[in-house]
Design an enzyme around this catalytic site. Structure first.
Site, PDB file in Angstrom:
ATOM      1  N   SER A  61      39.887  31.206  42.012  1.00  0.00           N
ATOM      2  CA  SER A  61      39.007  30.039  42.167  1.00  0.00           C
ATOM      3  C   SER A  61      38.938  29.563  43.611  1.00  0.00           C
ATOM      4  O   SER A  61      39.852  29.802  44.401  1.00  0.00           O
ATOM      5  CB  SER A  61      39.529  28.880  41.314  1.00  0.00           C
ATOM      6  OG  SER A  61      39.654  29.267  39.977  1.00  0.00           O
TER       7      SER A  61
HETATM    8  N1  SAH Z   1      44.579  31.311  38.117  1.00  0.00           N
HETATM    9  C1  SAH Z   1      44.082  32.526  38.733  1.00  0.00           C
HETATM   10  C2  SAH Z   1      42.597  32.730  38.541  1.00  0.00           C
HETATM   11  C3  SAH Z   1      42.270  33.054  37.143  1.00  0.00           C
HETATM   12  S1  SAH Z   1      40.737  33.861  36.853  1.00  0.00           S
HETATM   13  C4  SAH Z   1      44.448  32.613  40.185  1.00  0.00           C
HETATM   14  O1  SAH Z   1      45.053  31.678  40.723  1.00  0.00           O
HETATM   15  O2  SAH Z   1      44.148  33.635  40.792  1.00  0.00           O
HETATM   16  C5  SAH Z   1      40.830  33.864  35.097  1.00  0.00           C
HETATM   17  C6  SAH Z   1      41.806  34.829  34.532  1.00  0.00           C
HETATM   18  O3  SAH Z   1      41.922  34.594  33.144  1.00  0.00           O
HETATM   19  C7  SAH Z   1      41.377  36.296  34.676  1.00  0.00           C
HETATM   20  O4  SAH Z   1      42.367  36.985  35.378  1.00  0.00           O
HETATM   21  C8  SAH Z   1      41.255  36.774  33.226  1.00  0.00           C
HETATM   22  O5  SAH Z   1      41.644  38.116  33.049  1.00  0.00           O
HETATM   23  C9  SAH Z   1      42.200  35.830  32.519  1.00  0.00           C
HETATM   24  N2  SAH Z   1      42.000  35.712  31.063  1.00  0.00           N
HETATM   25  C10 SAH Z   1      40.853  35.786  30.359  1.00  0.00           C
HETATM   26  N3  SAH Z   1      41.092  35.605  29.043  1.00  0.00           N
HETATM   27  C11 SAH Z   1      42.432  35.410  28.901  1.00  0.00           C
HETATM   28  C12 SAH Z   1      43.293  35.185  27.788  1.00  0.00           C
HETATM   29  N4  SAH Z   1      42.824  35.112  26.544  1.00  0.00           N
HETATM   30  N5  SAH Z   1      44.616  35.043  28.032  1.00  0.00           N
HETATM   31  C13 SAH Z   1      45.109  35.116  29.280  1.00  0.00           C
HETATM   32  N6  SAH Z   1      44.341  35.346  30.374  1.00  0.00           N
HETATM   33  C14 SAH Z   1      43.018  35.466  30.205  1.00  0.00           C
END
Ligand code: SAH
Length: 210
Positions: A61
């Site tokens: 993000s």
């Molecule tokens: N917090 C992260 C950014 C997250 S982007 C950072 O600091 O870089 C959103 C993430 O959520 C992605 O990596 C995606 O693979 C994950 N995601 C999607 N669905 C999910 C689920 N059901 N459980 C866990 N992670 C999930």
């Protein structure tokens, strides 16, 4: 590459724009090197206020969005946090700075390759209080409950019952709630077993997957 100057400028900018307010969040931003959580070709853009691609179409993000969520989180030290969506591990590292050695961050990542990526980044940055797990975070993570905070960093259609159940009384859930094209950032507090929700503006996150 030393990017301390760029990091300082980004922090000043986020402070002047009103996104960064508390000492705790500012210090976390000062300590965690965002350049170490992104892909090498993007290093030069590490401190522009934009989301960046990581692996498999997922994104880390924009810093101002991370700042908004961490200010809402209000971590002071010693808390146990569940993060849904480890991605690069950047947000988990920031939260590890905020909770300190007595706290714990459990970050679940759906994608196996990203879980490895996040784990590697976290290990290099030496955050012993962070555990990255591979799995579906919509079910929360029973084993380590109860949590002071559940931080969801992917767009979710709803606040899942498992999150409410695994949250401490008085705990918070922060989540982008809505469909694929835009969500509302929701802060939900648990009181007497029920969630009281507040909206904190529009946002756009990659969708939660099952
Ligand atoms: N917090 C992260 C950014 C997250 S982007 C950072 O600091 O870089 C959103 C993430 O959520 C992605 O990596 C995606 O693979 C994950 N995601 C999607 N669905 C999910 C689920 N059901 N459980 C866990 N992670 C999930």
């Amino acid at each position: 590459m030393c990017m301390e100057k760029e990091r300082g400028k980004m922090i000043e900018r986020l402070v002047s724009e009103g996104f960064l307010r508390s000492h705790v969040v500012k210090e976390a931003f000062r300590r965690v090197r965002r350049e170490d959580f992104i892909l090498p070709p993007d290093r030069e853009s590490a401190y522009s206020d934009t989301p960046l691609s990581i692996i498999g179409g997922q994104t880390i993000s924009a810093p101002h969005m991370v700042a908004i969520m961490l200010e809402l989180a209000g971590l002071e030290g010693g808390e146990k946090v569940l993060e849904v969506g480890a991605g690069s591990g950047y947000n988990a590292a920031l939260m590890a700075e905020m909770v300190g050695e007595k706290g714990k961050i459990i970050s679940i990542e759906f994608d196996h390759e990203l879980a490895e990526f996040a784990r590697g980044n976290i290990e290099k940055a030496v955050y012993n209080s962070v555990i990255v797990l591979n799995g579906d975070g919509s079910k929360g993570y029973e084993k380590e409950k109860p949590y002071d905070l559940i931080m969801v960093t992917c767009a979710t259609p709803e606040i899942y019952p498992a999150w409410k159940d695994q949250l401490k009384e008085g705990g918070k859930i922060i989540a982008p709630v809505g469909g694929g094209f835009g969500q509302e950032l929701v802060l939900a507090r648990k009181g007497k077993g029920k969630l009281v929700k507040e909206n904190h503006g529009g946002c756009v996150f990659v969708p939660l997957r099952h």
